[in-house]
Motif scaffolding. Structure first.
Motif, PDB file in Angstrom:
ATOM      1  N   GLU A  81       1.093  -1.351  -0.105  1.00 44.11           N
ATOM      2  CA  GLU A  81       0.007  -0.450  -0.281  1.00 44.11           C
ATOM      3  C   GLU A  81       0.693   1.244   0.039  1.00 44.11           C
ATOM      4  O   GLU A  81       1.960   1.072   0.797  1.00 44.11           O
ATOM      5  CB  GLU A  81      -0.733  -0.572   1.392  1.00 44.11           C
ATOM      6  CG  GLU A  81      -1.831   1.652   1.212  1.00 44.11           C
ATOM      7  CD  GLU A  81      -2.486   1.041   2.389  1.00 44.11           C
ATOM      8  OE1 GLU A  81      -2.685   2.477   3.643  1.00 44.11           O
ATOM      9  OE2 GLU A  81      -3.364  -0.120   3.396  1.00 44.11           O
ATOM     10  N   ILE A  82       0.505   2.063  -0.883  1.00 44.46           N
ATOM     11  CA  ILE A  82       1.911   3.330  -0.830  1.00 44.46           C
ATOM     12  C   ILE A  82       0.266   5.040  -1.118  1.00 44.46           C
ATOM     13  O   ILE A  82      -0.669   4.736  -1.305  1.00 44.46           O
ATOM     14  CB  ILE A  82       1.914   3.763  -2.467  1.00 44.46           C
ATOM     15  CG1 ILE A  82       2.509   2.362  -2.567  1.00 44.46           C
ATOM     16  CG2 ILE A  82       2.189   5.066  -2.367  1.00 44.46           C
ATOM     17  CD1 ILE A  82       3.170   2.067  -4.045  1.00 44.46           C
ATOM     18  N   ASN A  83       1.238   5.056   0.443  1.00 49.35           N
ATOM     19  CA  ASN A  83       0.247   6.273   0.785  1.00 49.35           C
ATOM     20  C   ASN A  83       1.217   7.656   0.596  1.00 49.35           C
ATOM     21  O   ASN A  83       2.376   7.397   0.760  1.00 49.35           O
ATOM     22  CB  ASN A  83      -0.103   6.723   2.531  1.00 49.35           C
ATOM     23  CG  ASN A  83      -1.063   4.934   3.369  1.00 49.35           C
ATOM     24  OD1 ASN A  83      -2.759   5.334   2.066  1.00 49.35           O
ATOM     25  ND2 ASN A  83      -0.802   4.292   3.750  1.00 49.35           N
ATOM     26  N   ILE A  84       0.261   8.918  -0.670  1.00 50.47           N
ATOM     27  CA  ILE A  84       1.618   9.936  -0.200  1.00 50.47           C
ATOM     28  C   ILE A  84       0.595  11.448   0.162  1.00 50.47           C
ATOM     29  O   ILE A  84      -0.487  11.068   0.291  1.00 50.47           O
ATOM     30  CB  ILE A  84       1.474  10.850  -2.031  1.00 50.47           C
ATOM     31  CG1 ILE A  84       1.898   9.347  -2.503  1.00 50.47           C
ATOM     32  CG2 ILE A  84       1.719  11.468  -1.661  1.00 50.47           C
ATOM     33  CD1 ILE A  84       1.855   9.338  -4.182  1.00 50.47           C
ATOM     34  N   ASN A  85       1.643  11.609   1.889  1.00 54.35           N
ATOM     35  CA  ASN A  85       0.799  12.972   2.073  1.00 54.35           C
ATOM     36  C   ASN A  85       1.687  14.422   1.688  1.00 54.35           C
ATOM     37  O   ASN A  85       2.597  14.226   2.164  1.00 54.35           O
ATOM     38  CB  ASN A  85       1.419  13.046   3.648  1.00 54.35           C
ATOM     39  CG  ASN A  85       0.496  10.993   4.462  1.00 54.35           C
ATOM     40  OD1 ASN A  85      -0.003  11.492   3.993  1.00 54.35           O
ATOM     41  ND2 ASN A  85       1.305  10.487   4.699  1.00 54.35           N
ATOM     42  N   CYS A  86       1.024  14.663   1.211  1.00 57.68           N
ATOM     43  CA  CYS A  86       1.746  16.215  -0.119  1.00 57.68           C
ATOM     44  C   CYS A  86       0.020  17.699   0.471  1.00 57.68           C
ATOM     45  O   CYS A  86      -0.939  16.623   0.518  1.00 57.68           O
ATOM     46  CB  CYS A  86       1.895  16.518  -0.748  1.00 57.68           C
ATOM     47  SG  CYS A  86       0.604  15.668  -2.434  1.00 57.68           S
ATOM     48  N   ASN A  87       0.449  18.669   1.224  1.00 57.40           N
ATOM     49  CA  ASN A  87       0.312  19.849   1.488  1.00 57.40           C
ATOM     50  C   ASN A  87      -1.057  20.480  -0.181  1.00 57.40           C
ATOM     51  O   ASN A  87      -1.725  20.840  -0.084  1.00 57.40           O
ATOM     52  CB  ASN A  87       1.010  21.324   1.787  1.00 57.40           C
ATOM     53  CG  ASN A  87       1.831  21.832   1.371  1.00 57.40           C
ATOM     54  OD1 ASN A  87       2.576  21.229  -0.462  1.00 57.40           O
ATOM     55  ND2 ASN A  87       2.800  22.552   1.051  1.00 57.40           N
TER      56      ASN A  87
END
Length: 149
Positions: A15-21
């Motif tokens: 599972e890949i999670n990308i957290n960005c503004n």
């Protein structure tokens, strides 16, 4: 950019999670690369159905109303028209070189302009692809955006 990898035997799939503004070109490129790793394209060779990784495709060419897919190691035939593949691959690393050819940016080694405002691409395995005048401006622009210039 911060990168965190958690490994654990209890995970059954990656599972890949990308957290960005905010979404930006860099994040879009990252997403395209991740999507490409997990995508396969159905095609035929020697009467058999094959499923090839998009990342292995160097270029796709339409000849006499038949569509051929050229990979690092082989040539396959696709049941899709070139325009259908262009639509499917639009958000990935494939660009139109001419009315009968798409190419994968990831296999591009070099490019040069010729006297007729066309581009000559050198791909993996020393494959040469001519980008027609009609598409050369768009290809240059997309390559500059892709490489952040």
């Amino acid at each position: 950019m911060k990168l965190t990898i958690n490994t654990n035997e209890r995970y059954t799939e990656t599972e890949i999670n990308i957290n960005c503004n905010c979404m930006n070109e860099y994040i879009e490129k990252l997403l395209a690369a991740i999507r490409m790793l997990d995508m396969k394209l159905a095609c035929r060779k020697d009467g058999q159905q094959h499923f090839i990784d998009l990342s292995q495709i160097i270029y796709i060419e339409s000849i006499d109303k038949r569509t051929f897919i050229y990979t690092i190691s082989d040539v396959y035939e696709s049941p899709f028209r070139l325009s259908e593949l262009e639509e499917k691959l639009a958000k990935l690393d494939f660009l139109r070189a001419s009315k009968n050819c798409l190419f994968n940016i990831r296999h591009l080694y070099s490019l040069k302009s010729d006297l007729e405002q066309r581009l000559i691409l050198t791909m993996e395995k020393d494959i040469k692809i001519i980008v027609s005048r009609q598409y050369s401006g768009a290809v240059k622009g997309k390559l500059e955006a892709y490489h952040g210039k």
